[in-house]
Scaffold this active site. Structure first.
Site, PDB file in Angstrom:
ATOM      1  N   ASP A  12       0.822  -1.206   0.000  1.00 42.65           N
ATOM      2  CA  ASP A  12       0.000   0.000   0.000  1.00 42.65           C
ATOM      3  C   ASP A  12       0.860   1.262   0.000  1.00 42.65           C
ATOM      4  O   ASP A  12       1.967   1.268   0.532  1.00 42.65           O
ATOM      5  CB  ASP A  12      -0.903  -0.009   1.233  1.00 42.65           C
ATOM      6  CG  ASP A  12      -2.114   0.888   1.074  1.00 42.65           C
ATOM      7  OD1 ASP A  12      -2.355   1.367  -0.045  1.00 42.65           O
ATOM      8  OD2 ASP A  12      -2.815   1.114   2.073  1.00 42.65           O
ATOM      9  N   HIS A  29       3.431   3.218  -8.705  1.00 45.20           N
ATOM     10  CA  HIS A  29       3.198   1.792  -8.958  1.00 45.20           C
ATOM     11  C   HIS A  29       4.434   1.141  -9.589  1.00 45.20           C
ATOM     12  O   HIS A  29       4.788   0.008  -9.256  1.00 45.20           O
ATOM     13  CB  HIS A  29       1.984   1.605  -9.861  1.00 45.20           C
ATOM     14  CG  HIS A  29       0.684   2.021  -9.236  1.00 45.20           C
ATOM     15  ND1 HIS A  29       0.291   1.562  -7.993  1.00 45.20           N
ATOM     16  CD2 HIS A  29      -0.304   2.847  -9.666  1.00 45.20           C
ATOM     17  CE1 HIS A  29      -0.881   2.091  -7.688  1.00 45.20           C
ATOM     18  NE2 HIS A  29      -1.265   2.871  -8.679  1.00 45.20           N
ATOM     19  N   LEU A 123      12.589 -19.304  -3.190  1.00 40.69           N
ATOM     20  CA  LEU A 123      11.417 -18.685  -2.580  1.00 40.69           C
ATOM     21  C   LEU A 123      10.139 -19.065  -3.325  1.00 40.69           C
ATOM     22  O   LEU A 123      10.091 -19.040  -4.554  1.00 40.69           O
ATOM     23  CB  LEU A 123      11.571 -17.160  -2.611  1.00 40.69           C
ATOM     24  CG  LEU A 123      10.414 -16.341  -2.023  1.00 40.69           C
ATOM     25  CD1 LEU A 123      10.358 -16.489  -0.511  1.00 40.69           C
ATOM     26  CD2 LEU A 123      10.549 -14.869  -2.418  1.00 40.69           C
TER      27      LEU A 123
END
Length: 238
Positions: A12, A29, A123
């Site tokens: 956020d 973004h 990962l």
């Protein structure tokens, strides 16, 4: 320091971060997407095995058309970058959410990315795209109901484990820690089923400024929590 196995993040503050610098929201973004790559690398070095990020929610379609178009363009570019990053860092990529409304080229890139990385051993990186937890649970219930009608599942067989097998996150352990950046204190329809016993960490830092040091702070706070699943502290522990 005990490192959580699975960390979920709500990314956020990208737009507000850009605005504070006199830049358009799309700039925020773009910088946020670059930070995802950095945090993925740091998370794996720290021993985190699963990382799930909220990239685009079902509610994001209601944003201005220009911003949604820019986010879709960014997503297309990110899929290309992520393919290279997955190969470089041995990451296994999985996309969760309802992919049907996405353009065909994006869906094809997602399938390509998942297929190319499925045997990687680093990962486990989950990206939530067009994801909403209520939508996920409704889709799961519809599939489960159909299997009941078709005689594949008997109602008395339904338990938590069976239901979870119909969720987008099947075979992924529930998050141990949720991090939300930029000061908001809500879950925003994110992994509601999966976070029944997750620890929450909220920070004022906007996502583009979230660093390895901030991740360490979150994990340090996680280590101070009492991890008694479903339990209540005894009075002498308070």
């Amino acid at each position: 320091m005990k490192v959580p196995q699975h960390v979920a993040i709500i990314l956020d503050g990208n737009g507000r971060w850009a605005k504070s610098k006199g830049m358009p929201r799309n700039y925020g973004h773009a910088q946020g997407s670059r930070n995802v790559e950095r945090i993925c690398e740091e998370a794996w070095r720290m021993g985190i095995k699963y990382l799930t990020v909220y990239a685009f929610s079902t509610e994001n379609w209601s944003r201005p058309k220009e911003e949604v178009s820019a986010l879709m363009k960014l997503l297309r570019n990110y899929m290309k970058t992520c393919l290279k990053t997955a190969k470089k860092n041995d990451m296994k990529i999985r996309v969760i959410g309802d992919l049907e409304p996405l353009d065909d080229d994006i869906k094809n890139r997602i399938r390509e990315l998942e297929e190319a990385s499925k045997d990687n051993g680093g990962l486990n990186f989950q990206i939530a795209i067009n994801y909403g937890s209520r939508d996920e649970m409704l889709r799961a219930m519809r599939r489960l109901a159909k299997d009941c009608v078709d005689g594949k599942v008997m109602p008395e067989e339904i338990d938590e484990n069976l239901y979870e097998s119909y969720l987008d996150t099947h075979d992924i352990p529930d998050p141990d820690l949720l991090i939300r950046t930029s000061g908001e204190l809500r879950l925003s329809n994110y992994l509601l089923w999966q976070m029944a016993y997750t620890e929450f960490y909220f920070t004022e830092i906007p996502w583009p400024d979230f660093t390895k040091e901030e991740l360490v702070k979150a994990i340090d706070q996680y280590n101070k929590r009492d991890r008694r699943y479903g339990g209540i502290k005894e009075e002498d522990d308070v």
